[in-house]
Design an enzyme around this catalytic site. Structure first.
Site, PDB file in Angstrom:
ATOM      1  N   GLY A   1      42.972 -12.975  -8.358  1.00  0.00           N
ATOM      2  CA  GLY A   1      42.764 -13.802  -9.534  1.00  0.00           C
ATOM      3  C   GLY A   1      41.298 -13.847  -9.902  1.00  0.00           C
ATOM      4  O   GLY A   1      40.459 -13.179  -9.297  1.00  0.00           O
TER       5      GLY A   1
ATOM      6  N   PHE B   1      37.965 -16.409 -10.556  1.00  0.00           N
ATOM      7  CA  PHE B   1      37.482 -17.773 -10.314  1.00  0.00           C
ATOM      8  C   PHE B   1      37.049 -18.480 -11.595  1.00  0.00           C
ATOM      9  O   PHE B   1      36.746 -19.666 -11.584  1.00  0.00           O
ATOM     10  CB  PHE B   1      36.363 -17.814  -9.269  1.00  0.00           C
TER      11      PHE B   1
ATOM     12  N   HIS C   1      24.585 -16.956  -7.800  1.00  0.00           N
ATOM     13  CA  HIS C   1      23.367 -16.342  -8.362  1.00  0.00           C
ATOM     14  C   HIS C   1      23.684 -15.254  -9.379  1.00  0.00           C
ATOM     15  O   HIS C   1      22.796 -14.769 -10.071  1.00  0.00           O
ATOM     16  CB  HIS C   1      22.465 -15.818  -7.244  1.00  0.00           C
TER      17      HIS C   1
END
Length: 345
Positions: free
Chosen positions: A233, A235, A253
């Site tokens: 999937g 995020f 980052h």
């Protein structure tokens, strides 16, 4: 920097500002010898350039000139006329040795990867990713669309040995976590190390479909096979529910604050009420001293849309905006990383 993982050298080098203008020349030479596998050819001892050229299908005198130049930096040593051997600075250019940077030297030297740096001015003038400007997609979309580049990146990210994660396990007590969800965990090497050290823990490796497919094809280590679930999937859309702790290693980052906060909010919504957020990132230092984190920050500017390294204060604000209270910052021994722990307030 590329040599940061190499063994110490007794060669003392000093550079003028004018010398540093040619730093890209050193990088290109290291790419060539890494791509050719020269360090692997020298693992059993010194060899003549003719033999090295024959093994790599290159021009002997031209290869000699490159190795001679690198020897001036302590990378290889000329022991007899046109004969070279490994040095401590060259050991890390071998394949499959602890601290190997061969895959990194190749990755960062490939045209698609260094070409955006030729367009640094674009990023400075616009604040936008030179990579996306050139290729029309972000770095990870590029890997998804280009199999050869994607495989090279996979080799770079998966080469770390399980032993290399020992400092992470020493720095933080994972034993009270029942279910650990590794968000964007790639090959799952770190998750595997944590699960092996905590035999009662279960884990979830969550990443994009192609990454999960690659892990399935490789096969999970037998030691954690029955305790690790693979879920695919994005995020940005949501993360698996019900974890006791959520792990993000070198994820934040890559993104600007808005998207990083979005990721944190998804973790906040998915975790149990007493859940924990564990983030592994570098802290941007203050002052004028050299830091590889400062250079990496400019790299994020060039190759990632909105990516950046952050100060401790910026991490605190990020956690707060994502719904977390930052409770601990733990430096990882012999590493540039720190572990940030956050909890629901």
């Amino acid at each position: 920097m590329v040599l940061s993982n190499s063994k110490p050298s007794n060669i003392q080098l000093s550079f003028t500002t004018a010398d540093l203008i040619y730093a890209y020349v050193l990088s290109r030479m290291m790419y060539v010898v890494a791509k050719l596998g020269i360090a692997d050819l020298l693992k059993d001892g010194s060899q003549h350039c003719d033999a090295l050229a024959s093994a790599t299908n290159t021009h002997s005198d031209s290869l000699y000139r490159v190795l001679r130049a690198l020897a001036g930096f302590g990378i290889f040593a000329e022991t007899q006329p046109r004969c070279f051997e490994l040095t401590p600075q060259a050991d890390c250019l071998q394949s499959n040795v602890p601290g190997s940077i061969r895959n990194e030297a190749i990755l960062r030297g490939e045209e698609y990867y260094y070409k955006p740096w030729e367009n640094l001015m674009y990023s400075v003038q616009t604040g936008e990713s030179a990579f996306e400007h050139l290729y029309g997609v972000d770095l990870y979309q590029y890997y998804e669309q280009n199999a050869v580049a994607g495989e090279l990146f996979h080799k770079y990210t998966s080469h770390t040995s399980q032993e290399a994660y020992a400092p992470y396990l020493e720095a933080y007590d994972f034993s009270s976590i029942g279910k650990l969800v590794d968000i964007g965990g790639g090959t799952g090497n770190l998750l595997t190390a944590i699960l092996e050290a905590n035999p009662t823990m279960t884990g979830v490796l969550f990443d994009l479909p192609k990454s999960i497919d690659r892990v399935k094809n490789l096969g999970e280590p037998v030691s954690v096979h029955n305790r690790c679930q693979l879920i695919e999937g994005s995020f940005f859309e949501g993360v698996p529910q019900g974890g006791d702790a959520y792990l993000l290693r070198e994820i934040l980052h890559l993104w600007d604050d808005e998207r990083a906060i979005n990721i944190l909010k998804h973790c906040h919504q998915a975790m149990k009420e007493q859940g924990r957020l564990l983030v592994l990132e570098c802290i941007m230092p203050s002052g004028n001293e050299y830091s590889g984190v400062k250079v990496e920050d400019v790299h994020m500017l060039v190759v990632c849309s909105g990516g950046r390294e952050r100060t401790e204060t910026e991490f605190k604000e990020l956690f707060k905006s994502g719904g977390f209270k930052l409770t601990k910052i733990i430096p990882i021994k012999n590493s540039r990383f720190s572990l940030f722990e956050g909890v629901k307030p």
